[in-house]
Scaffold this motif. Structure first.
Motif, PDB file in Angstrom:
ATOM      1  N   GLU A  15     -25.323 -17.072 -30.542  1.00 23.65           N
ATOM      2  CA  GLU A  15     -25.368 -15.676 -30.937  1.00 23.65           C
ATOM      3  C   GLU A  15     -25.717 -14.836 -29.710  1.00 23.65           C
ATOM      4  O   GLU A  15     -26.563 -15.210 -28.911  1.00 23.65           O
ATOM      5  CB  GLU A  15     -26.423 -15.509 -32.028  1.00 23.65           C
ATOM      6  CG  GLU A  15     -26.352 -14.219 -32.773  1.00 23.65           C
ATOM      7  CD  GLU A  15     -27.326 -14.203 -33.937  1.00 23.65           C
ATOM      8  OE1 GLU A  15     -28.486 -13.783 -33.721  1.00 23.65           O
ATOM      9  OE2 GLU A  15     -26.929 -14.615 -35.045  1.00 23.65           O
ATOM     10  N   VAL A  16     -25.047 -13.692 -29.575  1.00 24.68           N
ATOM     11  CA  VAL A  16     -25.282 -12.786 -28.455  1.00 24.68           C
ATOM     12  C   VAL A  16     -25.687 -11.438 -29.031  1.00 24.68           C
ATOM     13  O   VAL A  16     -25.081 -10.965 -29.992  1.00 24.68           O
ATOM     14  CB  VAL A  16     -23.993 -12.638 -27.599  1.00 24.68           C
ATOM     15  CG1 VAL A  16     -24.207 -11.672 -26.463  1.00 24.68           C
ATOM     16  CG2 VAL A  16     -23.509 -13.982 -27.098  1.00 24.68           C
ATOM     17  N   SER A  17     -26.716 -10.826 -28.432  1.00 27.70           N
ATOM     18  CA  SER A  17     -27.134  -9.505 -28.905  1.00 27.70           C
ATOM     19  C   SER A  17     -27.421  -8.610 -27.706  1.00 27.70           C
ATOM     20  O   SER A  17     -27.576  -9.085 -26.579  1.00 27.70           O
ATOM     21  CB  SER A  17     -28.359  -9.611 -29.809  1.00 27.70           C
ATOM     22  OG  SER A  17     -29.446 -10.138 -29.076  1.00 27.70           O
ATOM     23  N   GLY A  18     -27.464  -7.335 -27.985  1.00 27.72           N
ATOM     24  CA  GLY A  18     -27.726  -6.387 -26.912  1.00 27.72           C
ATOM     25  C   GLY A  18     -28.069  -5.029 -27.474  1.00 27.72           C
ATOM     26  O   GLY A  18     -28.090  -4.815 -28.689  1.00 27.72           O
ATOM     27  N   GLN A  19     -28.318  -4.108 -26.574  1.00 34.72           N
ATOM     28  CA  GLN A  19     -28.666  -2.743 -26.950  1.00 34.72           C
ATOM     29  C   GLN A  19     -27.539  -1.830 -26.494  1.00 34.72           C
ATOM     30  O   GLN A  19     -27.180  -1.821 -25.326  1.00 34.72           O
ATOM     31  CB  GLN A  19     -29.988  -2.338 -26.271  1.00 34.72           C
ATOM     32  CG  GLN A  19     -30.459  -0.947 -26.592  1.00 34.72           C
ATOM     33  CD  GLN A  19     -30.942  -0.816 -28.017  1.00 34.72           C
ATOM     34  OE1 GLN A  19     -31.534  -1.731 -28.583  1.00 34.72           O
ATOM     35  NE2 GLN A  19     -30.678   0.330 -28.618  1.00 34.72           N
ATOM     36  N   ASN A  22     -25.556   3.023 -29.835  1.00 36.43           N
ATOM     37  CA  ASN A  22     -25.750   3.164 -31.284  1.00 36.43           C
ATOM     38  C   ASN A  22     -26.826   2.227 -31.826  1.00 36.43           C
ATOM     39  O   ASN A  22     -26.946   2.061 -33.030  1.00 36.43           O
ATOM     40  CB  ASN A  22     -24.441   2.919 -32.017  1.00 36.43           C
ATOM     41  CG  ASN A  22     -23.393   3.958 -31.669  1.00 36.43           C
ATOM     42  OD1 ASN A  22     -23.726   5.106 -31.410  1.00 36.43           O
ATOM     43  ND2 ASN A  22     -22.143   3.554 -31.653  1.00 36.43           N
ATOM     44  N   GLY A  23     -27.551   1.560 -30.966  1.00 38.50           N
ATOM     45  CA  GLY A  23     -28.609   0.655 -31.413  1.00 38.50           C
ATOM     46  C   GLY A  23     -28.318  -0.790 -31.030  1.00 38.50           C
ATOM     47  O   GLY A  23     -27.456  -1.082 -30.197  1.00 38.50           O
ATOM     48  N   VAL A  24     -29.032  -1.683 -31.677  1.00 44.64           N
ATOM     49  CA  VAL A  24     -28.899  -3.113 -31.388  1.00 44.64           C
ATOM     50  C   VAL A  24     -27.621  -3.646 -32.034  1.00 44.64           C
ATOM     51  O   VAL A  24     -27.293  -3.292 -33.164  1.00 44.64           O
ATOM     52  CB  VAL A  24     -30.128  -3.886 -31.926  1.00 44.64           C
ATOM     53  CG1 VAL A  24     -29.974  -5.375 -31.702  1.00 44.64           C
ATOM     54  CG2 VAL A  24     -31.398  -3.380 -31.265  1.00 44.64           C
ATOM     55  N   TRP A  25     -26.904  -4.495 -31.300  1.00 43.18           N
ATOM     56  CA  TRP A  25     -25.714  -5.144 -31.837  1.00 43.18           C
ATOM     57  C   TRP A  25     -25.872  -6.652 -31.690  1.00 43.18           C
ATOM     58  O   TRP A  25     -26.641  -7.136 -30.850  1.00 43.18           O
ATOM     59  CB  TRP A  25     -24.433  -4.664 -31.160  1.00 43.18           C
ATOM     60  CG  TRP A  25     -24.433  -4.829 -29.659  1.00 43.18           C
ATOM     61  CD1 TRP A  25     -24.784  -3.893 -28.740  1.00 43.18           C
ATOM     62  CD2 TRP A  25     -24.074  -6.007 -28.925  1.00 43.18           C
ATOM     63  NE1 TRP A  25     -24.670  -4.401 -27.470  1.00 43.18           N
ATOM     64  CE2 TRP A  25     -24.229  -5.707 -27.554  1.00 43.18           C
ATOM     65  CE3 TRP A  25     -23.644  -7.273 -29.266  1.00 43.18           C
ATOM     66  CZ2 TRP A  25     -23.971  -6.626 -26.539  1.00 43.18           C
ATOM     67  CZ3 TRP A  25     -23.381  -8.201 -28.261  1.00 43.18           C
ATOM     68  CH2 TRP A  25     -23.540  -7.870 -26.925  1.00 43.18           C
ATOM     69  N   VAL A  26     -25.162  -7.379 -32.546  1.00 44.21           N
ATOM     70  CA  VAL A  26     -25.192  -8.836 -32.497  1.00 44.21           C
ATOM     71  C   VAL A  26     -23.786  -9.347 -32.809  1.00 44.21           C
ATOM     72  O   VAL A  26     -23.075  -8.769 -33.636  1.00 44.21           O
ATOM     73  CB  VAL A  26     -26.244  -9.432 -33.468  1.00 44.21           C
ATOM     74  CG1 VAL A  26     -25.938  -9.061 -34.906  1.00 44.21           C
ATOM     75  CG2 VAL A  26     -26.371 -10.922 -33.315  1.00 44.21           C
ATOM     76  N   LYS A  27     -23.381 -10.403 -32.105  1.00 45.80           N
ATOM     77  CA  LYS A  27     -22.086 -11.022 -32.365  1.00 45.80           C
ATOM     78  C   LYS A  27     -22.187 -12.522 -32.152  1.00 45.80           C
ATOM     79  O   LYS A  27     -23.092 -13.009 -31.469  1.00 45.80           O
ATOM     80  CB  LYS A  27     -20.993 -10.422 -31.484  1.00 45.80           C
ATOM     81  CG  LYS A  27     -21.034 -10.869 -30.040  1.00 45.80           C
ATOM     82  CD  LYS A  27     -19.825 -10.362 -29.274  1.00 45.80           C
ATOM     83  CE  LYS A  27     -19.783 -11.001 -27.892  1.00 45.80           C
ATOM     84  NZ  LYS A  27     -18.517 -10.774 -27.216  1.00 45.80           N
ATOM     85  N   GLN A  28     -21.245 -13.246 -32.768  1.00 48.61           N
ATOM     86  CA  GLN A  28     -21.222 -14.686 -32.627  1.00 48.61           C
ATOM     87  C   GLN A  28     -19.778 -15.158 -32.721  1.00 48.61           C
ATOM     88  O   GLN A  28     -19.050 -14.771 -33.642  1.00 48.61           O
ATOM     89  CB  GLN A  28     -22.071 -15.355 -33.708  1.00 48.61           C
ATOM     90  CG  GLN A  28     -22.265 -16.829 -33.496  1.00 48.61           C
ATOM     91  CD  GLN A  28     -23.378 -17.385 -34.367  1.00 48.61           C
ATOM     92  OE1 GLN A  28     -23.731 -16.806 -35.396  1.00 48.61           O
ATOM     93  NE2 GLN A  28     -23.941 -18.497 -33.955  1.00 48.61           N
TER      94      GLN A  28
END
Length: 131
Positions: A15-19, A22-28
């Motif tokens: 899982e990868v996340s970042g800022q 528009n806020g925090v995002w997460v993808k996989q």
């Protein structure tokens, strides 16, 4: 345009996340493989809450993914994502918003052929043709 892909879940990447602005995002990312004679693999991306949906499945599960294709350009190079927006068990009796494509026949159906002697004969003088 919605597309569908069915296959076995063979790998789930980290899982990868970042800022972002528009806020925090997460993808996989995850990979499915078809069960065809010549298996095909495809890498899909689950964003946001779809990453939680992905966690309900195990490796080897048969899945049906409804996705969209998105491409973007960066530094004169193009990148394409297969963005999954519905992940479900294959064969699940859910109603899809888009119909699945009709299966293609592997070979055309044999056409009945009449013997040449049974065919009617026409000449250019016949004026009562049906067309």
């Amino acid at each position: 345009m919605a597309l569908e892909f069915e296959g076995s879940l063979i790998k789930v990447l980290s899982e990868v996340s970042g800022q972002g602005k528009n806020g925090v995002w997460v993808k996989q990312d995850f990979i499915l493989e078809t069960a065809d004679q010549y298996p095909k693999k495809a890498c899909f991306t689950a964003w946001g809450d779809k990453t939680a949906d992905l966690k309900t499945f195990s490796l080897g599960d048969k899945l049906k993914v409804t996705f969209s294709v998105e491409s973007r350009e960066y530094n004169e190079r193009w990148y394409t994502d297969l963005r999954a927006y519905r992940i479900e068990a294959a064969g699940e009796g859910s109603v899809s918003s888009t119909p699945a494509p009709a299966p293609r026949a592997s070979s055309p159906a044999p056409r009945p052929s009449a013997p040449v002697a049974d065919l009617p004969s026409f000449s250019e003088d016949d004026q009562d043709l049906p067309f």
